[in-house]
Enzyme design. Sequence first.
Site, PDB file in Angstrom:
ATOM      1  N   ILE A  13       0.838  -1.209   0.000  1.00  0.00           N
ATOM      2  CA  ILE A  13       0.000   0.000   0.000  1.00  0.00           C
ATOM      3  C   ILE A  13       0.876   1.264   0.000  1.00  0.00           C
ATOM      4  CG2 ILE A  13      -1.707   1.261   1.382  1.00  0.00           C
ATOM      5  CD1 ILE A  13      -2.753  -1.538   2.328  1.00  0.00           C
ATOM      6  N   ASP A  56      13.819   2.908  10.022  1.00  0.00           N
ATOM      7  CA  ASP A  56      12.973   1.873  10.617  1.00  0.00           C
ATOM      8  C   ASP A  56      12.006   2.621  11.529  1.00  0.00           C
ATOM      9  OD1 ASP A  56      11.973  -0.065  12.517  1.00  0.00           O
ATOM     10  OD2 ASP A  56      13.523  -1.422  11.759  1.00  0.00           O
ATOM     11  N   ASN A  84       2.023   4.743   7.112  1.00  0.00           N
ATOM     12  CA  ASN A  84       1.522   3.503   6.493  1.00  0.00           C
ATOM     13  C   ASN A  84       2.224   2.247   7.010  1.00  0.00           C
ATOM     14  OD1 ASN A  84       0.536   1.672   4.128  1.00  0.00           O
ATOM     15  ND2 ASN A  84       2.777   1.675   3.983  1.00  0.00           N
ATOM     16  N   SER A 143      -6.522  -0.615  10.927  1.00  0.00           N
ATOM     17  CA  SER A 143      -7.024  -1.912  10.461  1.00  0.00           C
ATOM     18  C   SER A 143      -8.357  -2.229  11.119  1.00  0.00           C
ATOM     19  CB  SER A 143      -6.033  -3.025  10.802  1.00  0.00           C
ATOM     20  OG  SER A 143      -6.630  -4.278  10.530  1.00  0.00           O
ATOM     21  N   TYR A 162      -1.472  -8.124  16.715  1.00  0.00           N
ATOM     22  CA  TYR A 162      -1.633  -7.090  15.680  1.00  0.00           C
ATOM     23  C   TYR A 162      -2.936  -6.317  15.896  1.00  0.00           C
ATOM     24  CZ  TYR A 162      -2.556  -5.366  10.896  1.00  0.00           C
ATOM     25  OH  TYR A 162      -2.857  -4.601   9.781  1.00  0.00           O
ATOM     26  N   LYS A 166      -3.389  -2.373  16.699  1.00  0.00           N
ATOM     27  CA  LYS A 166      -4.098  -1.469  15.785  1.00  0.00           C
ATOM     28  C   LYS A 166      -5.240  -0.745  16.521  1.00  0.00           C
ATOM     29  CE  LYS A 166      -2.116  -1.820  11.634  1.00  0.00           C
ATOM     30  NZ  LYS A 166      -1.537  -0.684  10.908  1.00  0.00           N
ATOM     31  N   VAL A 195      -6.726  -5.741   1.300  1.00  0.00           N
ATOM     32  CA  VAL A 195      -5.951  -5.377   0.117  1.00  0.00           C
ATOM     33  C   VAL A 195      -4.968  -6.489  -0.233  1.00  0.00           C
ATOM     34  CG1 VAL A 195      -4.530  -3.578  -0.927  1.00  0.00           C
ATOM     35  CG2 VAL A 195      -6.082  -2.986   0.946  1.00  0.00           C
ATOM     36  N   THR A 197      -1.776  -7.445  -1.389  1.00  0.00           N
ATOM     37  CA  THR A 197      -0.440  -6.888  -1.658  1.00  0.00           C
ATOM     38  C   THR A 197       0.566  -8.007  -1.932  1.00  0.00           C
ATOM     39  OG1 THR A 197      -0.053  -6.825   0.729  1.00  0.00           O
ATOM     40  CG2 THR A 197      -0.788  -4.787  -0.274  1.00  0.00           C
TER      41      THR A 197
HETATM   42  N1  LIG Z   1      -3.186  -5.379   3.175  1.00  0.00           N
HETATM   43  C1  LIG Z   1      -4.277  -5.328   3.918  1.00  0.00           C
HETATM   44  O1  LIG Z   1      -5.301  -5.988   3.628  1.00  0.00           O
HETATM   45  C2  LIG Z   1      -4.319  -4.448   5.139  1.00  0.00           C
HETATM   46  C3  LIG Z   1      -5.494  -4.427   5.902  1.00  0.00           C
HETATM   47  C4  LIG Z   1      -5.562  -3.607   7.000  1.00  0.00           C
HETATM   48  C5  LIG Z   1      -4.484  -2.810   7.338  1.00  0.00           C
HETATM   49  N2  LIG Z   1      -3.325  -2.848   6.606  1.00  0.00           N
HETATM   50  C6  LIG Z   1      -2.225  -1.959   7.011  1.00  0.00           C
HETATM   51  O2  LIG Z   1      -1.760  -1.252   5.877  1.00  0.00           O
HETATM   52  C7  LIG Z   1      -0.383  -0.939   6.017  1.00  0.00           C
HETATM   53  C8  LIG Z   1       0.380  -1.436   4.799  1.00  0.00           C
HETATM   54  O3  LIG Z   1       0.132  -2.813   4.671  1.00  0.00           O
HETATM   55  P1  LIG Z   1       0.529  -3.669   3.390  1.00  0.00           P
HETATM   56  O4  LIG Z   1      -0.555  -4.634   3.164  1.00  0.00           O
HETATM   57  O5  LIG Z   1       0.979  -2.780   2.297  1.00  0.00           O
HETATM   58  O6  LIG Z   1       1.761  -4.479   4.010  1.00  0.00           O
HETATM   59  P2  LIG Z   1       3.083  -5.034   3.320  1.00  0.00           P
HETATM   60  O7  LIG Z   1       2.872  -5.309   1.889  1.00  0.00           O
HETATM   61  O8  LIG Z   1       3.539  -6.115   4.232  1.00  0.00           O
HETATM   62  O9  LIG Z   1       4.092  -3.784   3.459  1.00  0.00           O
HETATM   63  C9  LIG Z   1       4.420  -3.301   4.731  1.00  0.00           C
HETATM   64  C10 LIG Z   1       5.327  -2.118   4.575  1.00  0.00           C
HETATM   65  O10 LIG Z   1       5.681  -1.641   5.896  1.00  0.00           O
HETATM   66  C11 LIG Z   1       7.100  -1.637   6.004  1.00  0.00           C
HETATM   67  N3  LIG Z   1       7.553  -1.909   7.369  1.00  0.00           N
HETATM   68  C12 LIG Z   1       7.213  -2.946   8.173  1.00  0.00           C
HETATM   69  N4  LIG Z   1       7.855  -2.841   9.347  1.00  0.00           N
HETATM   70  C13 LIG Z   1       8.622  -1.725   9.273  1.00  0.00           C
HETATM   71  C14 LIG Z   1       9.528  -1.082  10.140  1.00  0.00           C
HETATM   72  N5  LIG Z   1       9.794  -1.564  11.358  1.00  0.00           N
HETATM   73  N6  LIG Z   1      10.130   0.059   9.723  1.00  0.00           N
HETATM   74  C15 LIG Z   1       9.885   0.574   8.504  1.00  0.00           C
HETATM   75  N7  LIG Z   1       9.052   0.015   7.616  1.00  0.00           N
HETATM   76  C16 LIG Z   1       8.429  -1.119   8.005  1.00  0.00           C
HETATM   77  C17 LIG Z   1       7.588  -2.728   5.039  1.00  0.00           C
HETATM   78  O11 LIG Z   1       8.956  -2.484   4.741  1.00  0.00           O
HETATM   79  P3  LIG Z   1       9.968  -3.693   4.330  1.00  0.00           P
HETATM   80  O12 LIG Z   1       9.839  -3.848   2.842  1.00  0.00           O
HETATM   81  O13 LIG Z   1      11.291  -3.177   4.771  1.00  0.00           O
HETATM   82  O14 LIG Z   1       9.529  -4.914   5.081  1.00  0.00           O
HETATM   83  C18 LIG Z   1       6.641  -2.480   3.868  1.00  0.00           C
HETATM   84  O15 LIG Z   1       7.052  -1.360   3.114  1.00  0.00           O
HETATM   85  C19 LIG Z   1       0.059  -1.601   7.324  1.00  0.00           C
HETATM   86  O16 LIG Z   1       0.019  -0.644   8.367  1.00  0.00           O
HETATM   87  C20 LIG Z   1      -1.005  -2.668   7.543  1.00  0.00           C
HETATM   88  O17 LIG Z   1      -1.141  -3.004   8.901  1.00  0.00           O
HETATM   89  C21 LIG Z   1      -3.225  -3.660   5.507  1.00  0.00           C
END
Ligand SMILES: NC(=O)c1ccc[n+]([C@@H]2O[C@H](COP(=O)([O-])OP(=O)(O)OC[C@H]3O[C@@H](n4cnc5c(N)ncnc54)[C@H](OP(=O)(O)O)[C@@H]3O)[C@@H](O)[C@H]2O)c1
Length: 265
Positions: A13, A56, A84, A143, A162, A166, A195, A197
């Site tokens: 995202i 980080d 994000n 979330s 988690y 959240k 989503v 991803t």
């Molecule tokens: N996908 C869904 O359905 C969904 C639903 C509800 C909420 N969300 C929320 O949406 C946000 C993005 O989710 P996503 O689905 O895009 O997840 P994702 O594909 O797993 O990507 C997560 C991102 O966060 C970064 N990250 C994780 N830990 C970190 C840290 N300690 N420091 C810096 N960066 C860090 C990762 O970086 P690296 O590449 O370095 O690991 C990556 O860029 C999150 O907050 C997630 O909880 C997602």
Amino acid sequence: MSSYVITGASRGIGLEFVRQLSANSENKVFALVRNKATATKLKNLARNNITILEADVTDGKALQLAAAEVSKATDNKLDYLINNAGATTDPGLTLDQFPDPEAVEKDLVENFRTNAISVVHSTNAFLPLLKNGSAKKVLTVGSALGDSELTLKAEVTARAGYSIAKAALNLVVAKYAAQYKAQGFVFLSINPGSVDTSADAISEPSAGTIAENTALFKAITTNLPNHKGRITPEESVRLQLEVFNRWTVEETGAFVSQHGSKKFV
Ligand SMILES: NC(=O)c1ccc[n+]([C@@H]2O[C@H](COP(=O)([O-])OP(=O)(O)OC[C@H]3O[C@@H](n4cnc5c(N)ncnc54)[C@H](OP(=O)(O)O)[C@@H]3O)[C@@H](O)[C@H]2O)c1
């Protein structure tokens, strides 16, 4: 010209936020990643208005250093912050299934640091710049799993650490909103939807993740028949930005869906 900082911009995202916001060449986008070397998809966007910085989000000092870099490039101003970055552990266990008290505590603390304290660190780091900016808006990606009503309706027992983190995150957002409403700030937590991803995933899912996902989707599809399945990052970010752009200071501090409502499925 508007300036944006986006955390977790390497993939998923966050990467899509960078892609959509940097499509307007008038915008200046600062993309924060944990590791520049592995942020291949982000680097491949190759747009002049994107600056990639490393931090980080669990490291408050690293975020302050990133903020100092942004400050140098923007004359100490920032218009929008998008919190994000987030991550979930995948123990495949409910709260009472951990082998011992230390194990459950470790899981809870780890999730809390990555998903809730991280947003305090990044908001604190960028607040001085946001105060000088013209928009004063902060979007935090929450979330629906942090929503107690959805948890009860869908009987979601998975991803406890988690989900709890959240839920706490939404109060982090409300605290900043209460403090900064008088200064015209808008803080908003948005559930991005379910989503997909997976196209950007950096590794194959572990057995724990598969078990968690199976339990989660079974609960959601069995108990919430209106759930429409997964959406793309493109759709999620487009909808989130529509909500964020129209959100006003009168409604600051809310937690809403990608459609701007309290209905999460
Ligand atoms: N996908 C869904 O359905 C969904 C639903 C509800 C909420 N969300 C929320 O949406 C946000 C993005 O989710 P996503 O689905 O895009 O997840 P994702 O594909 O797993 O990507 C997560 C991102 O966060 C970064 N990250 C994780 N830990 C970190 C840290 N300690 N420091 C810096 N960066 C860090 C990762 O970086 P690296 O590449 O370095 O690991 C990556 O860029 C999150 O907050 C997630 O909880 C997602």
